[in-house]
Motif scaffolding. Sequence first.
Motif, PDB file in Angstrom:
ATOM      1  N   SER A 140       0.831  -1.202   0.000  1.00 38.17           N
ATOM      2  CA  SER A 140       0.000   0.000   0.000  1.00 38.17           C
ATOM      3  C   SER A 140       0.865   1.252   0.000  1.00 38.17           C
ATOM      4  O   SER A 140       0.576   2.228  -0.704  1.00 38.17           O
ATOM      5  N   ALA A 144       1.036   4.208  -2.867  1.00 34.07           N
ATOM      6  CA  ALA A 144       0.904   5.626  -2.540  1.00 34.07           C
ATOM      7  C   ALA A 144       2.095   6.426  -3.056  1.00 34.07           C
ATOM      8  O   ALA A 144       1.932   7.560  -3.532  1.00 34.07           O
ATOM      9  N   TRP A 147       1.651   7.214  -6.604  1.00 32.98           N
ATOM     10  CA  TRP A 147       0.671   8.295  -6.752  1.00 32.98           C
ATOM     11  C   TRP A 147       1.306   9.648  -6.454  1.00 32.98           C
ATOM     12  O   TRP A 147       1.052  10.634  -7.159  1.00 32.98           O
ATOM     13  N   VAL A 322       1.594   9.464   4.650  1.00 29.33           N
ATOM     14  CA  VAL A 322       0.914   8.289   4.103  1.00 29.33           C
ATOM     15  C   VAL A 322       0.587   7.340   5.248  1.00 29.33           C
ATOM     16  O   VAL A 322       1.458   7.022   6.065  1.00 29.33           O
ATOM     17  N   LEU A 335      -6.090   3.484   2.939  1.00 31.93           N
ATOM     18  CA  LEU A 335      -4.811   4.083   2.572  1.00 31.93           C
ATOM     19  C   LEU A 335      -5.071   5.543   2.223  1.00 31.93           C
ATOM     20  O   LEU A 335      -5.825   5.834   1.294  1.00 31.93           O
ATOM     21  N   THR A 336      -4.476   6.448   2.990  1.00 33.26           N
ATOM     22  CA  THR A 336      -4.688   7.871   2.755  1.00 33.26           C
ATOM     23  C   THR A 336      -3.348   8.576   2.603  1.00 33.26           C
ATOM     24  O   THR A 336      -2.316   8.100   3.079  1.00 33.26           O
ATOM     25  N   ALA A 337      -3.389   9.722   1.940  1.00 36.32           N
ATOM     26  CA  ALA A 337      -2.159  10.486   1.707  1.00 36.32           C
ATOM     27  C   ALA A 337      -2.455  11.974   1.707  1.00 36.32           C
ATOM     28  O   ALA A 337      -3.501  12.416   1.217  1.00 36.32           O
ATOM     29  N   ASN A 348      -8.151   9.773   0.015  1.00 36.89           N
ATOM     30  CA  ASN A 348      -8.357   8.354   0.264  1.00 36.89           C
ATOM     31  C   ASN A 348      -8.004   7.611  -1.021  1.00 36.89           C
ATOM     32  O   ASN A 348      -8.745   7.649  -1.996  1.00 36.89           O
ATOM     33  N   LEU A 349      -6.845   6.955  -1.033  1.00 38.20           N
ATOM     34  CA  LEU A 349      -6.343   6.327  -2.250  1.00 38.20           C
ATOM     35  C   LEU A 349      -6.863   4.909  -2.443  1.00 38.20           C
ATOM     36  O   LEU A 349      -6.995   4.448  -3.582  1.00 38.20           O
ATOM     37  N   TRP A 361      -8.086  -0.131  -5.284  1.00 37.24           N
ATOM     38  CA  TRP A 361      -7.518   1.171  -5.614  1.00 37.24           C
ATOM     39  C   TRP A 361      -8.590   2.172  -6.033  1.00 37.24           C
ATOM     40  O   TRP A 361      -9.465   1.868  -6.820  1.00 37.24           O
TER      41      TRP A 361
END
Length: 363
Positions: A140, A144, A147, A322, A335-337, A348-349, A361
């Motif tokens: 994960s 990220a 991204w 992340v 999974l956030t960034a 929110n990825l 995803w």
Amino acid sequence: MAIDKAKYVVTTPGATGPAAVARAFENQVAYCRDNRAGVTALVCQAVGDLLDTDRGGAFMRRVRRWAGPPLPDALPLRVAGGLHALHQSGEEPGLSPIYEGLGPNNAAELVAAAIERHEAFLMPWLDGPPQTNEAGRSASFAAAFLWLVEQGLPGHFDLLEIGSSAGVNLMMRRYRYDLGGVCVGPKNARMRIAPEWRGASPPDQGFDIVGAQGCDVSPIDLTDEGQVARLKAYIWPEFTDRFARLETAIAAAHTFPPEIERRRAVDYLRDRLERPQERGTTRVLMHSVVWQYIPRDERDQIVELMEAAGQRADSETPLAWVSLEANRDTHRHELTASYWPAGDLRRNLATAHPHGAWIEWKG
């Protein structure tokens, strides 16, 4: 994977008392079943069945009278870790029908008898939260990072991890990933991680990890057999691939151990964020399945530190945050960034299996 929220008992995270303890075990059973962990679900169900009895001696009395909030304290997982360790020790054959997946009808009786025979062994497992260090979660993080590169951040990442435990994810530059057909990492890596991918592929970019350090209030040394045994006890026995990944990580740690300081997260970050950052690198705070164990006031201070550091970031020395953490409302891991200088909007990825089995995803 759709989550049936009707299976979960509505509870206030900070609730305490016998009713909160019972709800914590009920929700842990539902969560384990949702994640195909039938053995761990049966163990937690058996302990939950003992709450309204007088079985289990001083160990169960302490569980029933738990002073803190049992959900944030991960009380069911403390108990499950201790029982798994007892089984792994070979000192309690009575637990074998449970851990061999036979699903005995008398699981509560087997667990009660084991607890009563091994009270001294089990008591210390209630003293601290579980430590789960899982290389599968680093997939994960890798997604990220792809991204972040697509957003224009430098692809040279300097990692700061809080709650590093044994530092398995700090060694992620040595792992090879297949993320929905996008492959990153050394081709000759011994650790190969390919979660089931759901949704569109992540950005087909590249990145490099130029630094990786972390902290933990109680770090685990992967070269110490006793500490490793404790870490293995927190692995749900259903997932044999997790044991294999841990063995690979142990071998890697013997070659070049991860850098982990024994410090509180906020103290570590305060120090690290003040240090000069090399231009052309992206400094990243990362963490997984640890936020719930950090006291609220400390979490607030971490947010303040990151916001202040974000104000100092620029295009040549950006900052990112992340995380892969549980959403207590949806009962899923997200999974956030965030990154600066673009602002601290949280993206929110993806949602992901807590141990890295799959990633859904969103991007």
